[in-house]
Design an enzyme around this catalytic site. Structure first.
Site, PDB file in Angstrom:
ATOM      1  N   GLU A 104       1.003  -1.445  -0.058  1.00  0.00           N
ATOM      2  CA  GLU A 104      -0.058  -0.045  -0.138  1.00  0.00           C
ATOM      3  C   GLU A 104       0.743   1.516  -0.104  1.00  0.00           C
ATOM      4  O   GLU A 104       0.593   2.274  -0.721  1.00  0.00           O
ATOM      5  CB  GLU A 104      -0.925   0.111   1.197  1.00  0.00           C
ATOM      6  CG  GLU A 104      -2.038  -1.024   1.293  1.00  0.00           C
ATOM      7  CD  GLU A 104      -3.156  -0.857   0.283  1.00  0.00           C
ATOM      8  OE1 GLU A 104      -3.100   0.071  -0.564  1.00  0.00           O
ATOM      9  OE2 GLU A 104      -3.880  -1.678   0.122  1.00  0.00           O
TER      10      GLU A 104
ATOM     11  N   GLU B 234     -20.009  -4.845  -4.207  1.00  0.00           N
ATOM     12  CA  GLU B 234     -18.698  -5.229  -4.130  1.00  0.00           C
ATOM     13  C   GLU B 234     -18.201  -6.685  -4.365  1.00  0.00           C
ATOM     14  O   GLU B 234     -17.280  -7.077  -5.041  1.00  0.00           O
ATOM     15  CB  GLU B 234     -18.322  -5.045  -2.382  1.00  0.00           C
ATOM     16  CG  GLU B 234     -16.947  -5.473  -1.850  1.00  0.00           C
ATOM     17  CD  GLU B 234     -15.921  -4.470  -2.204  1.00  0.00           C
ATOM     18  OE1 GLU B 234     -16.247  -3.401  -2.947  1.00  0.00           O
ATOM     19  OE2 GLU B 234     -14.843  -4.497  -1.840  1.00  0.00           O
TER      20      GLU B 234
ATOM     21  N   GLU C 113     -12.512   0.807 -10.031  1.00  0.00           N
ATOM     22  CA  GLU C 113     -11.945  -0.111 -11.159  1.00  0.00           C
ATOM     23  C   GLU C 113     -12.986  -0.049 -12.294  1.00  0.00           C
ATOM     24  O   GLU C 113     -12.521  -0.319 -13.478  1.00  0.00           O
ATOM     25  CB  GLU C 113     -12.022  -1.391 -10.601  1.00  0.00           C
ATOM     26  CG  GLU C 113     -10.806  -1.719  -9.419  1.00  0.00           C
ATOM     27  CD  GLU C 113     -11.166  -1.176  -8.060  1.00  0.00           C
ATOM     28  OE1 GLU C 113     -12.454  -1.066  -7.972  1.00  0.00           O
ATOM     29  OE2 GLU C 113     -10.442  -1.196  -7.141  1.00  0.00           O
TER      30      GLU C 113
ATOM     31  N   THR D 138      -1.296   1.040 -10.092  1.00  0.00           N
ATOM     32  CA  THR D 138      -2.478   0.416  -9.508  1.00  0.00           C
ATOM     33  C   THR D 138      -3.356   1.404  -8.852  1.00  0.00           C
ATOM     34  O   THR D 138      -4.342   1.036  -8.433  1.00  0.00           O
ATOM     35  CB  THR D 138      -2.309  -0.906  -9.231  1.00  0.00           C
ATOM     36  OG1 THR D 138      -3.552  -1.628  -9.012  1.00  0.00           O
ATOM     37  CG2 THR D 138      -1.469  -0.655  -7.746  1.00  0.00           C
TER      38      THR D 138
END
Ligand SMILES: *[C@@H]1O[C@H](CO)[C@@H](O)[C@H](O)[C@H]1NC(C)=O
Length: 603
Positions: A187, A437, A498, A592
C-alpha cells in the site's frame, strides 16, 4: 488498485485449506493499530538510527543493511522499441460534443475540489477524512496518504496553488515515526511512492523526487532479508534493530506488485538497486509460472520465504492477486518493450485466466458480456470455476484492452471490452445504478450464446437463500436481487475506481462515445447516493431502491472515504471527460493507484 486491505476482505479459505486469509477493513486497522513510535524511541542501538546532519526527516538509507545484494541487475540499456499505438485516432470533436464533455468535466472537477477542501479543512496531513463525522483516520502510517495520493490530481486538474501548498506540506512527512506498528509495504508503494513519482513526472519539481527516494529507501529496507524477498507486513521498529526474514504466507499481490514503482524510481535516479529488487521477484514468477496447480497463473497465497509460488490452489485475477497481472502489460509500456519476460508472463497468465476464470453470465437481456471469477485447481478435479464477481476485478477489462494493444493481440481488446461491458451492465442492473462489492452469477455453458432461463435463475438463487423462506419474499424483502444475480454476498460500494478505470481505458482505446455516456451515468449515480455535507461516503448496501431508502429512512452512508476516491475514482472520471491528449496512454502508464508514470518511448 488493488489492494488488499483496502478492500475489506472476507475470510476466504485459501486453497488447499491450509490457510485462512483475513480480509481486513482499513477502518478496523486504523482503530486497532494506534501505537506511535518514533525514531528516537526505537530500540537499544542508537547507532543504527538515522542521524540526519541537516536535521529534517528521518532517512532510512542510513540504517544498516544486514543482507546486502551481492550483485545488482542493472536497468535494461537497449533503446525502447516502437510499440503499437494504444489510443484511438480521435478526430477533431464537434462543438456539441466539446461543450457536453466540458460540462461533465467541470462537474467532476468541482466534486474533487469539494472533497479536497474538506480534507484540507478537517484532515490535513492525516491519511483520510471521515466524510460524515469530519474526524480523521491514519491507517497507512499517518504519512498523509490522501495528500500524497492527490498531488498528481491537483496538477492534472490545474489546481497549481493547491499543488504547491500540498507539496510543501508533504516535505515534512517523517518516516522515522508511524501511527501503526505494521506497515503494509504494498500500500505504501502504490500510494506514497507512486504518488510522489507521478507528481515528479508531471511537474518535474525536484522535491517530489527527493520524497520518492526517501520512501523508496524505506521500502527497500523491507527487502533486507536473506533471500532478498520483501517482508510485506513490515514492522518499522523491528527493522531498525533486528534481522528479518520474508514470510511464508504472503498474498501474491503484495509480493508481485512493486515492479512499476521500483523500476520508475531506478529510471529516474539512475540507481539500479530498486530495479534489482523487483527483477529478482519477476525472475521468480517466470521460473515457477508453469509449475503451479493452474499453470500460467500463481495462487493468491504464496510462500516468500522458501520462496515457493506453487503450493496453493485458489486462483483469480481479483482480490489479493490483481495488480500482479495488471503490471505485466504496464511494465512493457513503461520500459518500452526492452525486457522480454513481461510478454511471457502476460501471455501465459492470461491464457489460463481466459480459459479457467472468465465466464459469460446468464442475464435476462442476454447481453454479450464477461465476468472475471476465480478457479479452484486441484490435481484430483482439475480447475473448477467459481462464478463470483467483484467490483475490484473490474480493472481486468482495462488490463486486457491495454495488453491487447501493447502486445498486438486484438482478441484481448475484445475480451477487455466484454469485461468492461460486464461492469457497466452490473452498474445498470442495480436500482441505485452502482455495482456491489462481491456477488455470484450463473455461468453459461457456451460463451457464444446464452439464453435466459428464469427457472434456472430461481433454482440458483434458492441454493443461496436461508432455509424455508418463500422465494418471492426472499427476493423482495431480504436479498433484493436483480435478475441475473444469484447472490450479492457483499452489497457495499466503497467509492471504488476499477469500473471507471476500465471504462476510461476502453474509451481512449476505441473512441466510442458510449463509454463516455456510461461514465456519466456511473458518476451521477455515485454522487447522488454518496454525497455528504463534507464530501462523499462509502455505501453500506446498494441493493435498495431510492424509494425504499426514502420511505423507510434507511441510511446507507458509512463514515469512510478512502484516499482512492479522489486519487483514482475522480481522476479517471475527470480524464474520460478531458481531451484525449491529456495524459495520453501512448505517453503515460498508470500504476495500480492511478498514478501516471512517463513511459520510455521510442523517438
Ligand atoms: C431451464 O432450466 C431448468 C432448470 O435447470 C431446466 O430443467 C430446463 O430444461 C431449462 N429450460 C430450457 C429451455 O433450457
Amino acid at each position: 488498485m488493488f489492494s488488499v486491505q483496502r478492500y475489506v476482505l472476507y475470510l476466504a479459505l485459501a486453497a488447499c485449506a491450509l490457510f485462512t486469509i483475513s480480509y481486513f477493513r482499513t477502518d478496523f486497522l486504523s482503530s486497532r493499530y494506534n501505537a506511535h513510535i518514533s525514531a528516537g524511541q526505537l530500540g537499544s542501538k542508537p547507532q543504527h538510527l538515522a542521524v540526519n546532519p541537516g536535521g529534517g526527516p528521518f532517512q532510512w538509507r542510513t540504517v544498516l543493511t544486514n543482507y546486502p545484494a551481492k550483485s545488482l541487475t542493472p536497468l535494461p540499456t537497449a533503446k525502447p522499441l516502437k510499440l503499437p499505438k494504444v489510443q484511438h485516432e480521435f478526430l477533431p470533436e464537434t462543438q456539441e460534443h466539446a461543450s457536453k464533455r466540458k460540462e461533465r468535466q467541470a462537474a467532476v472537477r468541482s466534486t474533487f475540489e469539494r472533497s479536497w477542501k474538506a480534507y484540507r479543512q478537517h484532515a490535513w496531513m492525516h491519511d483520510e477524512l471521515a466524510p460524515i463525522s469530519g474526524s480523521t483516520k491514519d491507517g497507512f502510517g499517518g504519512w498523509a496518504a490522501s495528500l500524497v495520493d492527490n498531488l498528481d490530481n491537483l496538477w492534472i486538474m490545474g489546481f497549481k496553488t493547491e499543488f504547491e501548498s500540498a507539496l510543501s506540506a508533504a516535505m515534512s512527512i517523517d518516516l522515522g515515526s508511524a501511527t501503526i506498528d505494521s506497515v503494509n509495504v504494498f500500500e505504501t508503494t502504490i500510494r506514497h511512492l507512486g504518488g510522489f513519482l507521478s507528481a515528479y513526472d508531471l511537474s518535474e519539481d525536484e522535491r517530489c523526487l527527493h520524497k520518492a527516494i526517501e520512501f523508496g529507501d524505506m521500502l527497500y529496507k523491507a527487502f533486507d532479508t536473506p533471500n532478498r524477498m520483501p517482508v510485506t507486513r513490515w514492522r518499522l521498529q523491528d527493522a531498525m534493530t533486528s534481522r528479518s526474514i520474508a514470510d511464508n504466507v504472503v498474498l501474491v499481490a503484495e509480493l508481485g506488485s512493486f515492479t512499476m514503482e521500483f523500476t520508475r524510481l531506478s529510471m529516474l535516479t539512475g540507481d539500479p538497486k530498486w530495479y534489482d529488487a523487483v527483477d529478482r521477484i519477476t525472475r521468480l514468477f517466470a521460473e515457477q509460472q508453469s509449475r503451479t496447480h493452474l499453470p500460467g497463473m500463481w495462487p493468491v497465497v504464496v510462500d516468500a520465504r522458501t520462496p515457493d509460488l506453487t503450493k496453493d490452489t485458489w486462483f483469480t485475477l481479483g482480490a489479493m492477486a490483481d495488480s500482479v497481472y495488471e503490471y505485466f502489460p504496464k511494465m512493457q509500456g513503461l520500459l518500452g518493450g526492452v525486457e522480454a519476460v513481461y510478454r511471457k508472463l502476460y501471455e501465459g497468465s492470461m491464457a489460463a485466466a481466459i480459459k479457467h476464470t472468465l465466464y459469460r453470465p446468464m442475464v435476462p437481456d442476454e447481453a454479450d458480456i464477461l465476468i472475471a471469477g476465480g478457479a479452484r485447481a486441484q490435481a484430483s478435479t482439475g480447475p473448477v470455476l467459481d462464478a463470483r464477481g467483484e467490483h475490484l476485478v473490474c480493472f481486468a477489462g482495462g488490463m486486457f484492452a491495454l495488453g491487447g494493444k501493447i502486445f498486438d493481440m486484438p482478441e484481448h481488446v475484445e475480451i477487455g471490452r466484454k469485461l468492461t461491458d460486464g461492469c457497466i451492465w452490473s452498474y445498470r442492473a442495480l436500482p441505485l445504478g452502482v455495482m456491489p462489492e462481491v456477488f455470484q452469477m450463473i455461468p453459461c455453458e457456451d460463451r457464444a450464446s446464452c439464453k435466459w432461463n428464469e427457472t434456472m435463475w430461481r433454482e440458483e438463487v434458492s441454493k443461496h437463500q436461508p432455509m424455508g423462506m418463500p422465494f418471492d419474499r426472499y427476493i423482495k424483502e431480504h436479498a433484493r436481487l436483480p435478475k441475473g444475480f444469484a447472490q450479492i454476498s457483499d452489497p457495499r460500494y466503497i467509492l471504488r475506481p476499477e469500473a471507471i478505470e476500465s471504462v476510461f481505458i476502453l474509451y481512449r482505446i476505441t473512441g466510442e462515445q458510449k463509454y463516455q455516456d456510461a461514465a456519466w451515468d456511473m458518476f451521477t449515480a455515485i454522487i447522488k447516493s454518496s454525497e455528504t455535507k463534507l464530501a462523499n461516503a462509502a455505501l453500506a448496501d446498494i441493493t435498495y431502491t431510492q424509494e425504499q431508502l426514502d420511505r423507510d429512512n434507511v441510511n446507507i452512508k458509512m463514515d469512510s472515504m478512502e484516499s482512492f476516491w479522489m486519487a483514482e475514482t475522480l481522476k479517471y472520471f475527470y480524464l474520460i471527460f478531458s481531451d484525449s491528449s491529456v495524459v495520453s496512454l501512448d505517453e503515460w502508464v498508470f500504476n495500480t493507484e492511478a498514478h501516471p508514470f512517463r513511459r520510455n518511448v521510442a523517438l
